[in-house]
Design a protein around this motif. Structure first.
Motif, PDB file in Angstrom:
ATOM      1  N   SER A  82      40.122  30.133  53.462  1.00  0.00           N
ATOM      2  CA  SER A  82      41.584  30.022  53.357  1.00  0.00           C
ATOM      3  C   SER A  82      41.956  28.641  53.847  1.00  0.00           C
ATOM      4  O   SER A  82      41.185  28.004  54.581  1.00  0.00           O
ATOM      5  CB  SER A  82      42.278  31.070  54.239  1.00  0.00           C
ATOM      6  OG  SER A  82      42.057  30.765  55.600  1.00  0.00           O
ATOM      7  N   VAL A  83      43.142  28.200  53.455  1.00  0.00           N
ATOM      8  CA  VAL A  83      43.624  26.953  54.057  1.00  0.00           C
ATOM      9  C   VAL A  83      44.361  27.263  55.359  1.00  0.00           C
ATOM     10  O   VAL A  83      44.250  26.532  56.337  1.00  0.00           O
ATOM     11  CB  VAL A  83      44.513  26.148  53.066  1.00  0.00           C
ATOM     12  CG1 VAL A  83      45.802  26.866  52.729  1.00  0.00           C
ATOM     13  CG2 VAL A  83      44.818  24.769  53.616  1.00  0.00           C
ATOM     14  N   GLY A  84      45.098  28.400  55.386  1.00  0.00           N
ATOM     15  CA  GLY A  84      45.841  28.774  56.586  1.00  0.00           C
ATOM     16  C   GLY A  84      44.882  29.228  57.681  1.00  0.00           C
ATOM     17  O   GLY A  84      43.884  29.889  57.397  1.00  0.00           O
ATOM     18  N   LEU A 107      42.913  24.625  46.659  1.00  0.00           N
ATOM     19  CA  LEU A 107      43.862  25.648  46.203  1.00  0.00           C
ATOM     20  C   LEU A 107      45.278  25.103  45.993  1.00  0.00           C
ATOM     21  O   LEU A 107      46.201  25.853  45.641  1.00  0.00           O
ATOM     22  CB  LEU A 107      43.894  26.831  47.188  1.00  0.00           C
ATOM     23  CG  LEU A 107      44.025  26.533  48.678  1.00  0.00           C
ATOM     24  CD1 LEU A 107      45.330  25.929  49.060  1.00  0.00           C
ATOM     25  CD2 LEU A 107      43.738  27.775  49.482  1.00  0.00           C
ATOM     26  N   ARG A 249      53.788  32.109  54.821  1.00  0.00           N
ATOM     27  CA  ARG A 249      53.355  33.270  55.592  1.00  0.00           C
ATOM     28  C   ARG A 249      54.592  34.123  55.875  1.00  0.00           C
ATOM     29  O   ARG A 249      55.674  33.592  56.153  1.00  0.00           O
ATOM     30  CB  ARG A 249      52.712  32.858  56.930  1.00  0.00           C
ATOM     31  CG  ARG A 249      51.316  32.260  56.793  1.00  0.00           C
ATOM     32  CD  ARG A 249      50.299  33.281  56.310  1.00  0.00           C
ATOM     33  NE  ARG A 249      48.937  32.770  56.286  1.00  0.00           N
ATOM     34  CZ  ARG A 249      48.348  32.254  55.212  1.00  0.00           C
ATOM     35  NH1 ARG A 249      48.993  32.164  54.065  1.00  0.00           N
ATOM     36  NH2 ARG A 249      47.090  31.842  55.286  1.00  0.00           N
ATOM     37  N   HIS A 297      50.373  38.663  47.773  1.00  0.00           N
ATOM     38  CA  HIS A 297      49.706  37.478  48.354  1.00  0.00           C
ATOM     39  C   HIS A 297      48.649  36.919  47.380  1.00  0.00           C
ATOM     40  O   HIS A 297      47.446  36.979  47.640  1.00  0.00           O
ATOM     41  CB  HIS A 297      49.068  37.816  49.709  1.00  0.00           C
ATOM     42  CG  HIS A 297      48.775  36.584  50.530  1.00  0.00           C
ATOM     43  ND1 HIS A 297      48.799  36.568  51.901  1.00  0.00           N
ATOM     44  CD2 HIS A 297      48.433  35.317  50.177  1.00  0.00           C
ATOM     45  CE1 HIS A 297      48.487  35.367  52.349  1.00  0.00           C
ATOM     46  NE2 HIS A 297      48.256  34.580  51.318  1.00  0.00           N
ATOM     47  N   SER A 300      46.577  31.823  45.825  1.00  0.00           N
ATOM     48  CA  SER A 300      45.378  31.116  45.339  1.00  0.00           C
ATOM     49  C   SER A 300      44.505  32.011  44.458  1.00  0.00           C
ATOM     50  O   SER A 300      43.367  31.645  44.154  1.00  0.00           O
ATOM     51  CB  SER A 300      44.559  30.642  46.549  1.00  0.00           C
ATOM     52  OG  SER A 300      44.156  31.765  47.314  1.00  0.00           O
ATOM     53  N   MET A 309      37.188  27.943  46.533  1.00  0.00           N
ATOM     54  CA  MET A 309      37.384  28.143  47.984  1.00  0.00           C
ATOM     55  C   MET A 309      36.107  28.683  48.630  1.00  0.00           C
ATOM     56  O   MET A 309      35.691  28.226  49.700  1.00  0.00           O
ATOM     57  CB  MET A 309      38.553  29.104  48.230  1.00  0.00           C
ATOM     58  CG  MET A 309      39.904  28.530  47.864  1.00  0.00           C
ATOM     59  SD  MET A 309      41.187  29.803  47.763  1.00  0.00           S
ATOM     60  CE  MET A 309      41.368  30.280  49.485  1.00  0.00           C
TER      61      MET A 309
HETATM   62  C1  DGY Z   1      45.323  30.576  52.303  1.00  0.00           C
HETATM   63  O1  DGY Z   1      44.335  30.006  51.837  1.00  0.00           O
HETATM   64  O2  DGY Z   1      45.740  30.354  53.437  1.00  0.00           O
HETATM   65  C2  DGY Z   1      45.974  31.591  51.421  1.00  0.00           C
HETATM   66  O3  DGY Z   1      47.236  31.958  51.850  1.00  0.00           O
HETATM   67  C3  DGY Z   1      45.102  32.805  51.325  1.00  0.00           C
HETATM   68  O4  DGY Z   1      45.122  33.460  52.562  1.00  0.00           O
END
Ligand code: DGY
Length: 335
Positions: A82-84, A107, A249, A297, A300, A309
């Motif tokens: 994930s990026v987050g 993403l 989020r 959600h 991506s 990813m």
């Molecule tokens: C992220 O990559 O953070 C997306 O929101 C998937 O969790």
């Protein structure tokens, strides 16, 4: 794909959310791998057992808090798909010197596509109208009661102006002729970094952005500063008839205040890809609200991007376990 050094000692890897078979095979070629998803009751015990000897973790969408980390005394690296990074106890990782890797960049465009889809769907009432056809209610030409609102030419306010915010701004300004206002901690030198947006996007204080934008889209990371950012005061500041989009989020929004703004305020609609609790509880009023377009959600969630990813996260983990510097390390300094 970076190849780990041939003499890497086999280490213990715990995969806590399914990986594509080709990426799992890359890990298995050089390490001892356990796959166990703690969200599944039948795999939780295997997850906790493997945690005790894990050198590296890879996965996503599961809270890795201080208590969980206490059960992982050997842990050197977590590679998040994930990026987050809001699922991770950053101060505890920093204190233990555990490296955190993530997946920025790969993403960006897909997530911006999703958010722009939500803008289109909410403004043009696409889901509602598609259901009108599907449910056999298209028995005569639609009237004003089902008209939507234009997107092109409207002012877009973007909360957060990182990679995804900038990709969204390009779509809006260059594709749809939309003036863009953005709110970010740091100014972006558009002439230097994004010359195609020079004169088309302007950094704007939050309150002014909320008052002026026809559509407000949140794309900022969840942090102590952004948690609950959109509350009753902020929704009340928004232009009458404006639309709110959340692709960041869920916890950035006070959901009760959002519902109140939809039911009793002047907010026209909301397009939401994220929620305070996910999956969205069945009894959440946001699930069936007539003014809400809710997605599970999927920012991506395309074949290409989810694979990219997983590939980046696998490379990050292999590099970290080989003692190399991974491509995408999240800087924990100051966390
Ligand atoms: C992220 O990559 O953070 C997306 O929101 C998937 O969790």
């Amino acid at each position: 794909m970076p190849t780990p050094s041939a003499n890497t000692t086999r280490q213990q890897v715990l995969v806590f959310r399914e990986l594509p078979p080709d990426q799992l095979a890359r890990l298995q070629a050089v390490h001892d791998v356990t796959v166990a998803n703690p969200r599944l009751p039948e795999q939780a015990a295997a997850f906790h057992a493997a945690l005790a000897s894990a050198d590296g973790l890879i996965g996503s969408s599961y809270p890795v808090d201080a208590a969980l980390l206490a059960g992982a005394p050997r842990l050197k690296v977590i590679s998040s798909v994930s990026v987050g990074v809001d699922n991770y106890a950053l101060p505890a990782l920093a204190a233990r010197g555990i490296m955190l890797c993530h997946t920025p960049g790969v993403l960006t465009e897909t997530t911006a596509d999703t958010i722009f889809s939500l803008i289109m769907a909410s403004s043009r009432r696409l889901v509602e109208l598609a259901n009108h056809v599907r449910e056999g209610r298209w028995t005569r030409n639609i009237g004003e009661e089902l008209f939507g609102w234009d997107v092109h030419g409207k002012t877009l306010g973007i909360l957060g102006f990182g990679r995804i915010g900038q990709a969204l701004a390009r779509r809006a300004a260059l594709g749809f002729g939309m003036p863009v206002l953005y709110h970010s901690r740091h100014p972006v030198d558009l002439a230097q970094a994004l010359p195609e947006l020079a004169g088309k996007a302007r950094r704007t204080p939050l309150d002014e952005l909320l008052q002026r934008a026809d559509i407000v889209a949140a794309v900022l990371p969840l942090s102590p500063e952004t948690r609950g950012l959109m509350g009753a005061r902020e929704f009340a500041l928004m232009k009458p008839g404006a639309i709110f989009i959340n692709g960041a989020r869920g916890a950035i929004v006070q959901e009760d205040a959002l519902l109140d703004a939809l039911d009793h305020g002047t907010l026209r609609a909301a397009g939401l890809d994220v929620f305070a609790t996910e999956p969205l509880p069945l009894d959440s009023p946001l699930r069936t609200h007539p003014k809400v377009t809710a997605l599970p959600h999927i920012g991506s969630a395309t074949f290409e991007t989810r694979h990219a990813m997983a590939e980046l996260a696998t490379s990050n983990l292999l590099q970290a376990l080989a003692g190399e510097r991974p491509a995408a390390v999240f800087e924990l300094s100051g966390a």
